[in-house]
Design a protein around this motif. Structure first.
Motif, PDB file in Angstrom:
ATOM      1  N   LEU A 266       0.813  -1.217   0.000  1.00 44.82           N
ATOM      2  CA  LEU A 266       0.000   0.000   0.000  1.00 44.82           C
ATOM      3  C   LEU A 266       0.847   1.269   0.000  1.00 44.82           C
ATOM      4  O   LEU A 266       2.025   1.244   0.354  1.00 44.82           O
ATOM      5  CB  LEU A 266      -0.913   0.000   1.229  1.00 44.82           C
ATOM      6  N   ASN A 270      -2.024   5.312   3.451  1.00 45.89           N
ATOM      7  CA  ASN A 270      -3.021   4.257   3.668  1.00 45.89           C
ATOM      8  C   ASN A 270      -2.505   3.207   4.626  1.00 45.89           C
ATOM      9  O   ASN A 270      -3.228   2.722   5.508  1.00 45.89           O
ATOM     10  CB  ASN A 270      -3.386   3.586   2.333  1.00 45.89           C
ATOM     11  N   SER A 271      -1.244   2.851   4.444  1.00 46.66           N
ATOM     12  CA  SER A 271      -0.633   1.811   5.275  1.00 46.66           C
ATOM     13  C   SER A 271      -0.651   2.187   6.743  1.00 46.66           C
ATOM     14  O   SER A 271      -1.072   1.400   7.601  1.00 46.66           O
ATOM     15  CB  SER A 271       0.809   1.572   4.801  1.00 46.66           C
ATOM     16  N   THR A 345      -8.951  -1.912   3.558  1.00 47.51           N
ATOM     17  CA  THR A 345      -7.686  -2.452   3.054  1.00 47.51           C
ATOM     18  C   THR A 345      -7.871  -2.964   1.627  1.00 47.51           C
ATOM     19  O   THR A 345      -7.047  -2.692   0.744  1.00 47.51           O
ATOM     20  CB  THR A 345      -7.188  -3.583   3.956  1.00 47.51           C
ATOM     21  N   LEU A 349      -6.049  -1.625  -1.810  1.00 48.98           N
ATOM     22  CA  LEU A 349      -5.285  -2.489  -2.705  1.00 48.98           C
ATOM     23  C   LEU A 349      -5.848  -2.460  -4.126  1.00 48.98           C
ATOM     24  O   LEU A 349      -5.107  -2.475  -5.102  1.00 48.98           O
ATOM     25  CB  LEU A 349      -5.305  -3.929  -2.180  1.00 48.98           C
TER      26      LEU A 349
END
Length: 352
Positions: A266, A270-271, A345, A349
């Motif tokens: 990611l 976001n991660s 998540t 992705l």
């Protein structure tokens, strides 16, 4: 029965053979299927014999050597490798399938073991083609048509174009869905619990499975409510909730190892956000202290359960109902929070 059902689920194993030449990306494919780095890239690229499986909870991946006239004659290969005991076989290539691959497809499909033909590293082919002004769609169509022609007359269960760096793109979701659909009920549940979320269909299947597990844990809590020893039923409730929380966390890919794997794919913003949410989930639901706090917040229900045991005739039924609803309520909160993080998540992705 509920306890036995949970034990059968936890003890179920799905055995999958992986066959492919060196450099085809077998390790990366396994990691993408399970959503966790369980096989170091390059670790299984020089296989000459069957070793211990690469294990991810209930999923066992056996790296099988390719067949050859010298080391592994094709006429004894299927029997020697024990392929009839596998639930599926994934045949992996990074370009095309060769004569020995095609012979293997014939031999494996004769014994009715599902075989899935996978072409990896699609993103590299797409990138190379784009530099020659060939569109992604055109590249994908050309590669698929070539493989379809390559496998004409052979009975593979499907052809799948994949990229480990883009698990929510291309055909990895179809591969996972088709393997899942080829399994019997119990093994399918185990498979659904342990694979990566690469489609909305898999999100729905994970929710259905989680709801069934929550129902079984809640039923056990209801039965535990008739426990006559003061305080002991509460400790059993905590134990049941703890096991349930670990199941929900792993089913939705929210433990540290799974989130670390996703974070490498990611974008940084976001991660960090999703890891923070996964950590918050763990601090709220996973661990006996966290669960004890949740039970304390439900103190009125616990007190009612203890008092109701002493009501003649209907007391145990009331206590059981309270125990069921308490566990079910906490379980549904876990499920909704876990699903929200997993959905975010997946969407992140998918946007890569």
């Amino acid at each position: 029965k509920f306890k036995r059902d949970l034990e059968n689920f936890n003890n179920a194993k799905v055995k999958c053979g992986i066959i492919g030449r060196s450099g085809t990306g077998k390790s990366s494919l396994i990691n993408a299927i399970v959503g966790e780095e369980v096989s170091a890239v390059g670790e299984i690229e020089t296989t000459t014999e069957i070793g211990k499986p690469i294990e991810h909870r209930g999923l066992l991946f056996f790296d099988l050597p390719g067949s050859s006239t010298t080391n592994f004659p094709i006429d004894s290969y299927v029997e020697k490798m024990g392929i009839k005991n596998f639930d599926c076989v994934i045949l992996v290539t990074a370009d095309r399938f060769y004569e020995d691959d095609l012979t293997l497809i014939d031999e494996i499909t004769k014994i009715k073991v599902p075989l899935f033909a996978v072409r990896t590293k699609l993103d590299f082919s797409v990138d190379r083609a784009l530099r020659r002004n060939i569109s992604e769609e055109e590249t994908i169509k050309t590669i698929f048509d070539d493989l379809k022609k390559n496998l004409q007359g052979y009975r593979a269960n499907g052809i799948y174009l994949t990229s480990a760096d883009f698990p929510a793109k291309y055909d990895l979701n179809k591969l996972i869905d088709d393997i899942s659909n080829s399994l019997d009920k119990l093994k399918r549940q185990r498979f659904v619990a342990d694979v990566n979320i690469t489609s909305k269909t898999m999100l729905e299947e994970k929710r259905n499975l989680s709801e069934k597990l929550i129902s079984k844990y809640s039923a056990l809590s209801a039965l535990n409510a008739v426990n006559p020893i003061p305080g002991l039923d509460v400790s059993v409730d905590i134990s049941l909730l703890y096991k349930m929380s670990l199941d929900i966390q792993s089913i939705y890919g929210l433990n540290k190892e799974q989130m670390d794997y996703q974070s490498h794919l990611l974008k940084e913003d976001n991660s960090k956000l999703l890891i923070a949410k996964a950590v918050h989930f763990a601090s709220r639901y996973v661990g006996k202290e966290a669960l004890l706090l949740l039970l304390k917040k439900a103190g009125i229900s616990l007190a009612s359960k203890e008092v109701s045991k002493w009501i003649p005739f209907v007391g145990t039924a009331i206590a059981a109902l309270i125990g069921y609803k308490l566990t079910s309520s906490i379980g549904n909160d876990m499920l909704n929070d876990a699903e929200e993080i997993a959905t975010e998540t997946f969407e992140a992705l998918k946007s890569l």
